[in-house]
Design an enzyme around this catalytic site. Structure first.
Site, short mmCIF file in Angstrom:
data_model
loop_
_atom_site.label_atom_id
_atom_site.label_comp_id
_atom_site.label_asym_id
_atom_site.label_seq_id
_atom_site.Cartn_x
_atom_site.Cartn_y
_atom_site.Cartn_z
N TYR A 443 0.78 -1.26 -0.03
CA TYR A 443 0.00 -0.13 -0.13
C TYR A 443 0.81 1.26 -0.08
O TYR A 443 1.85 1.20 0.18
CB TYR A 443 -1.07 0.13 1.15
CG TYR A 443 -0.57 -0.25 2.56
CD1 TYR A 443 0.66 -0.13 2.88
CD2 TYR A 443 -1.50 -0.46 3.52
CE1 TYR A 443 1.09 -0.36 4.26
CE2 TYR A 443 -1.37 -0.42 4.76
CZ TYR A 443 -0.05 -0.29 5.13
OH TYR A 443 0.42 -0.58 6.47
N GLU A 444 0.19 2.33 -0.29
CA GLU A 444 0.97 3.74 -0.51
C GLU A 444 1.85 3.62 -1.74
O GLU A 444 2.97 4.40 -1.75
CB GLU A 444 1.55 4.06 0.74
CG GLU A 444 0.91 4.21 2.03
CD GLU A 444 -0.91 4.58 1.85
OE1 GLU A 444 -0.85 5.71 0.86
OE2 GLU A 444 -1.51 4.34 2.73
N GLY A 445 1.51 2.61 -2.42
CA GLY A 445 2.34 2.72 -3.84
C GLY A 445 3.30 1.27 -3.53
O GLY A 445 4.04 1.29 -2.55
#
Length: 607
Positions: A443-445
């Site tokens: 998550y968050e890239g």
């Protein structure tokens, strides 16, 4: 099952001795109250909250999970009471402006608190953690009306926040989002669409939840150039701050996940939800990056936190569990077998965990000093200073998020390995750490996205390699005075001189190859990020070893001498056993893109 203990000795070593936070705080306009005594009181108070309130809920929260019944989400037993204690203690407002009810202290103090909370109970920490990005976004892009309406309740912790980006048809490629925002005669907007994977998306901890939502206006340009940003509360908030009716935001389902089960990751349906535009139309992605960068640094902390927690679980087991005899002869002849700690491979695993946790902590704490300056410049309107610090922190961010989460996941898996078969079952809590850590690289890239951001946006396009040269200059200013010394520090310094030259050469070679083959950036990026992470961590380990050597030479008590000696020895382990991995990443990063791209897509399907 082991219990988390806040690593205050190591935190104080970095804060007071290695990175000289007292001098840093004295240079900040909002740092006058951050005296060593105040900082120590905050660390002690946060440690008590984490050890006595949050950590005991970690395993039970994972086992129970969150529940959705008749549209109402409830968190595990004890979470609501723990959150009430968190709010009563004023912990959410630690580093936010006094005008909105915060304490106005530097941002880094909030980060120290967040690290301890994350290690004690990551699932709980995400609830107030998502609010931090929400607050930062509104502080920077919200109008005075938006700020006065939402920030006092968010800063107090009475309300929480989320970010709503991803949709069923798109993950990272936000240019594909379909959520619509229709303007209304009164200046508000009505949003319709579905968002997925929304961490802390719905729960019973806070009185209201403030969603930061990406959506498209009518006639907006295609792709990312046509995305706007909106604030959409769960319960409608009037201009005077009073809470009204339930908004058109509903939880469609809770995701069934591998880990962090005690955090409600929701599918949110916006069905005629009333929202307010943040910033300029069609420039929402730029504003959202304020939230995303905050979240990415927060996720880097997750790598450190899980490495620390797994190490704290594995070390007592290695000291107590007995198996076979040491290869060099009996170490505990009065026992049926020697403890695991005497076996070299167990020590390798423990030292890797220790090196990742303590090296990663140093990296994050150094970046936090830049964040202190950047956020202050943003609040005071000093755009030149803000841009400078934003660029500097922008270089750190993908390395911290990508490298530290990958290494944190490795450390969590090593903790299971130390336990052997006992690590795979739930009794000791080690498998939960690995499950919870797994999401951090996603998550968050993902790591691949962080790598493209680092190599493509920050290094090649953004600065033509200048950000690497600038950081190399920092490393060399430290290394050169030590390079002629004998002993461990001299060897580390000489290694760093060689590695910084190699780092800049690698950057130049990729830049030249990418000018001929655009696929080179994508095929090199992850190895480039990992190489960068290993070198950066090497610098921060050398800093710690040099300070520990200095303090040992000045004379110290027995306990401190043992601590400083262990620092030097862990740094030596890092340079001997972990930093050499950079060589493999260097070679792989220079492999031609053809080695990845030459196979036909159809060939992957062939048996």
């Amino acid at each position: 099952m082991h219990q988390y203990k806040a690593p205050l000795r190591d935190m104080r070593f970095l804060i007071n001795e290695v990175l000289d936070y007292p001098a840093h705080y004295s240079s900040l306009p909002n740092g006058a109250d951050a005296t060593p005594e105040m900082v120590d009181a905050i660390l002690e108070g946060a440690a008590t909250l984490c050890e006595e309130v949050l950590a005991p809920l970690n395993a039970s929260g994972d086992k129970e999970g969150c529940h959705l019944n008749d549209g109402v989400v409830t968190t595990p037993k004890g979470f609501k009471e723990a959150y009430a204690q968190f709010v009563a203690g004023g912990w959410q407002g630690l580093s936010f402006p006094e005008e909105y009810g915060g304490q106005g202290l530097p941002m880094s103090l909030n980060l120290f608190k967040s690290e301890m909370m994350g290690a004690a109970n990551w699932a709980f920490t995400m609830y107030p953690g998502l609010s931090i990005g929400c607050i930062n976004t509104l502080l920077q892009y919200g109008t005075d009306s938006i700020k006065s309406r939402y920030l006092p309740h968010l800063v107090s912790g009475e309300w929480s926040g989320t970010m709503c980006l991803t949709e069923p048809q798109c993950g990272t490629d936000l240019g594909q989002i379909k959520t619509r925002a229709e303007p209304q005669p009164n200046g508000s907007y009505v949003l319709t669409g579905t968002k997925i994977f929304i961490s802390s998306g719905d729960h019973d901890l806070a009185e209201n939840i403030i969603h930061i939502v990406l959506a498209r206006l009518p006639g907006a340009p295609a792709g990312t150039r046509g995305i706007s940003l909106f604030v959409v509360p769960k319960w409608v908030v009037a201009a005077d701050g009073t809470v009204g009716a339930r908004n058109g935001v509903n939880t469609g389902s809770l995701e069934h996940k591998m880990g962090i089960n005690a955090n409600a990751t929701a599918v949110l349906n916006f069905d005629g939800a009333i929202g307010t535009l943040i910033g300029e139309p069609n420039k929402g992605l730029e504003a959202m990056f304020t939230f995303m960068n905050t979240a990415r640094i927060g996720t880097a902390i997750q790598g450190v936190a899980h490495a620390e927690l797994s190490f704290q679980g594995a070390l007592p087991y290695a000291l107590e569990r007995r198996s076979m005899r040491a290869l060099s002869g009996k170490k505990e002849p009065d026992q049926v077998a020697d403890a695991l700690i005497w076996h070299p491979d167990v020590r390798r695993m423990l030292l890797t965990q220790k090196a990742v946790a303590e090296g990663g902590r140093a990296m994050v704490y150094a970046a936090a000093q830049i964040a202190d300056k950047m956020f202050l410049a943003g609040q005071t309107g000093d755009q030149a200073a803000y841009a400078k610090f934003d660029n500097e922190l922008g270089f750190y961010t993908p390395i911290l998020k990508g490298f530290l989460t990958e290494m944190g996941l490795e450390a969590a898996n090593l903790g299971m390995q130390v336990f052997g078969g006992h690590g795979y079952i739930g009794e000791h809590g080690m498998e939960q750490i690995a499950r919870d850590a797994r999401i951090s690289t996603l998550y968050e890239g993902t790591t691949g996205i962080q790598a493209l951001d680092l190599l493509g946006r920050k290094v090649l396009l953004g600065s033509k390699g200048k950000c690497v040269r600038d950081f190399s200059g920092t490393v060399l200013r430290f290394a050169k005075p030590h390079a002629l010394n004998r002993g461990a520090i001299g060897g580390m310094a000489r290694t760093l001189v060689r590695r910084t030259a190699q780092w800049n050469l690698l950057t130049t070679l990729i830049m030249l190859r990418a000018s001929k083959d655009r696929e080179q950036v994508g095929s090199s990026s992850v190895d480039y990020l990992m190489y960068s992470g290993f070198v950066m961590m090497g610098y921060f380990w050398a800093l710690q070893a040099a300070k520990a050597t200095e303090l040992l030479a000045s004379g110290t008590g027995k306990e401190s001498a043992e601590f400083y000696t262990a620092k030097i020895q862990t740094a030596e382990f890092y340079f001997a056993r972990l930093l050499p991995r950079a060589d493999a990443h260097y070679s792989a990063a220079l492999a031609p893109a053809r080695s990845v791209m030459q196979m036909k897509a159809s060939s992957f399907l062939m048996a």
